[in-house]
Design a protein around this motif. Structure first.
Motif, PDB file in Angstrom:
ATOM      1  N   ASP A   1      -1.616   0.607   4.490  1.00 61.40           N
ATOM      2  CA  ASP A   1      -1.514   1.303   3.213  1.00 61.40           C
ATOM      3  C   ASP A   1      -1.162   2.765   3.420  1.00 61.40           C
ATOM      4  OD1 ASP A   1      -4.008   2.648   3.835  1.00 61.40           O
ATOM      5  OD2 ASP A   1      -5.039   0.818   3.228  1.00 61.40           O
TER       6      ASP A   1
ATOM      7  N   LYS B   1      -7.795  -3.944  -1.664  1.00 62.87           N
ATOM      8  CA  LYS B   1      -7.301  -4.404  -0.367  1.00 62.87           C
ATOM      9  C   LYS B   1      -8.442  -4.765   0.582  1.00 62.87           C
ATOM     10  CE  LYS B   1      -5.001  -0.762   0.676  1.00 62.87           C
ATOM     11  NZ  LYS B   1      -5.476   0.043  -0.486  1.00 62.87           N
TER      12      LYS B   1
ATOM     13  N   GLY C   1      -4.177  -4.974   7.393  1.00 60.48           N
ATOM     14  CA  GLY C   1      -4.226  -4.044   6.275  1.00 60.48           C
ATOM     15  C   GLY C   1      -3.411  -2.803   6.562  1.00 60.48           C
TER      16      GLY C   1
END
Length: 285
Positions: A59, A14, A57
């Protein structure tokens, strides 16, 4: 405005994807708290900013906040804020290897083994993977190939198939590929190795191809194999699979397997719904 949510498995790439997107002119924010997602979308969509491309981003580091992402995405959709989801993935064995090599601690591990943390992370991210517009498996992907894939999607706006099919020739004498999902044995075909003028050539040479495919069984086998694989791939996609390795093996991996693998690759690459790669593992042995 183009808004991309970059998510996926820890260790799958990522951060690399965000860096590549940043080089492409995207305004990138990593590990944004999930409750701020609709606010960020509103900012870039409605405020007078110079941002025309953004990537966020998100996660497993968000912890318990991850359970709120469904509601946040619904708010964005209701407000008319369009977004795309890029899911970075890799096989469990690859992720474990990467964590052991870097000696980093998996965010879900705690005092457990790495594989247990990966298993739990997959469960929690299943919703995002199912919702993803693009899934990139980096298990065997070089950084330049990742760069090419992201350029294809986010710069050239080309069609991108999440399913990657690798047709892999190999020699049984060197062992069956451990990552093969399907394995086919073509040792029943005539062996060019025993023809003096073909012995040192490979299945990439026209003379060997003509010798192997000159057998009626070869053409029939290829037709049936192609038909079966083309039936299987869409069903694997429905199951959520995004990577398929088809092993074609002969004794040494230089003649028959290479020939059939090349022909199967040529047939499969005509399909636009998925990407197809060809590899010859043992051709140089």
């Amino acid at each position: 405005m183009r808004l991309v949510i970059v998510t996926g498995m820890s260790g799958a790439g990522k951060v690399s994807a965000l860096k590549i997107l940043e080089d492409m002119g995207y305004y990138c924010v990593d590990n944004l708290p999930i409750p701020l997602l609709p606010t960020f979308a509103e900012l870039v969509y409605t405020q007078n900013t110079e941002i025309t491309k953004a990537a966020i981003g998100i996660d497993i580091r968000n912890g318990n906040g991850l359970k709120d992402i469904g509601g946040c995405l619904e708010k964005m959709e209701a407000a008319g804020y369009q977004y795309e989801i890029l899911f970075m993935d890799a096989s469990d064995s690859t992720l474990i290897k990467r964590y052991k090599e870097t000696r980093r601690v998996h965010p879900m591990t705690g005092d457990r083994r790495i594989d247990k943390g990966i298993e739990e992370e997959r469960i929690q991210l299943a919703f995002l993977k199912k919702k993803a517009n693009y899934i990139i498996d980096t298990s065997q992907l070089l950084i330049r190939e990742l760069n090419q894939n992201l350029d294809q999607i986010f710069m050239q706006n080309q069609k991108f198939g999440n399913m990657v099919v690798t047709v892999l020739s190999f020699g049984f004498k060197y062992g069956i590929p451990t990552d093969a999902d399907l394995v086919f044995d073509v040792r029943f075909l005539p062996n060019p190795y025993y023809v003096e003028q073909l012995k040192t050539k490979t299945g990439n040479d026209r003379e060997v191809q003509e010798f192997v495919m000159g057998c009626a069984q070869a053409e029939e086998f290829l037709a049936k194999l192609t038909d079966m694989v083309e039936f299987l791939i869409p069903n694997y996609v429905l199951e959520g699979k995004n990577r398929l390795v088809i092993g074609i093996g002969c004794t040494g991996g230089k003649h028959r397997s290479v020939t059939i693998a090349n022909r199967l690759y040529e047939q499969l690459r005509k399909q636009s719904e998925y990407r197809v790669k060809i590899e010859h593992r043992d051709i140089g042995r």
